[in-house]
Write a protein that holds these residues in place. Structure first.
Motif, mmCIF file in Angstrom:
data_model
loop_
_atom_site.group_PDB
_atom_site.id
_atom_site.type_symbol
_atom_site.label_atom_id
_atom_site.label_comp_id
_atom_site.label_asym_id
_atom_site.label_seq_id
_atom_site.Cartn_x
_atom_site.Cartn_y
_atom_site.Cartn_z
ATOM 1 N N ARG A 18 -14.510 73.236 61.228
ATOM 2 C CA ARG A 18 -13.508 74.200 61.677
ATOM 3 C C ARG A 18 -14.090 75.069 62.797
ATOM 4 N N ASP A 21 -14.164 72.855 65.961
ATOM 5 C CA ASP A 21 -12.844 72.584 66.514
ATOM 6 C C ASP A 21 -12.149 73.834 67.046
ATOM 7 N N ARG A 72 -10.113 67.549 66.878
ATOM 8 C CA ARG A 72 -10.212 67.816 65.450
ATOM 9 C C ARG A 72 -11.148 66.768 64.863
#
Length: 138
Positions: A18, A21, A72
């Motif tokens: 996370r 990204d 992602r």
């Protein structure tokens, strides 16, 4: 290996990917040890040390932002093995999905990854990451 270690490693990767990204590269790089190594069969030389790893991630994030592409990272097929010395060997498959602004998402790369994880002040950190892109010789 216990179920709780497996879950801890999954949670670690969720946070780590996370950060990557979302472009919070300082936080992402902080998931590596100070002397961490990021090696890939797509690069002639590994990035050695947290600052080099962070700089590489910062440059990649800037290129993606300039191109208007969102990446992602999707990690799956996780295998976790605690080693006799207390380190953790984690193996995953990774899909990198690229979505251009206003466009459709598509798989950009498929890789397999092997991490050596260690505990620093009670937290998991990557000491050594080896990434093998499937489109290149190992």
């Amino acid at each position: 290996m216990t179920g709780s270690l497996y879950e801890e490693v999954q949670h670690f990767y969720g946070r780590q990917m996370r950060h990557l990204d979302e472009g919070t590269v300082t936080e992402w790089a902080a998931t590596f040890t100070e002397d961490g190594v990021f090696a890939a069969n797509a690069r002639p030389h590994p990035q050695e040390g947290r600052s080099a790893i962070e700089q590489g991630a910062r440059e990649a994030a800037a290129r993606l932002a300039a191109a208007g592409v969102q990446h992602r990272h999707w990690l799956g097929m996780l295998e976790v093995a605690e080693q006799p010395d207390g380190t953790v060997l984690a193996k995953t498959y990774a899909l990198i999905i690229a979505t251009p602004e206003g466009g459709s998402a598509a798989v950009h790369l498929s890789c397999r990854c092997e991490d050596q994880l260690v505990r620093v002040a009670g937290e998991l950190k990557v000491r050594h990451r080896q990434v093998y892109r499937d489109d290149l010789p190992a």
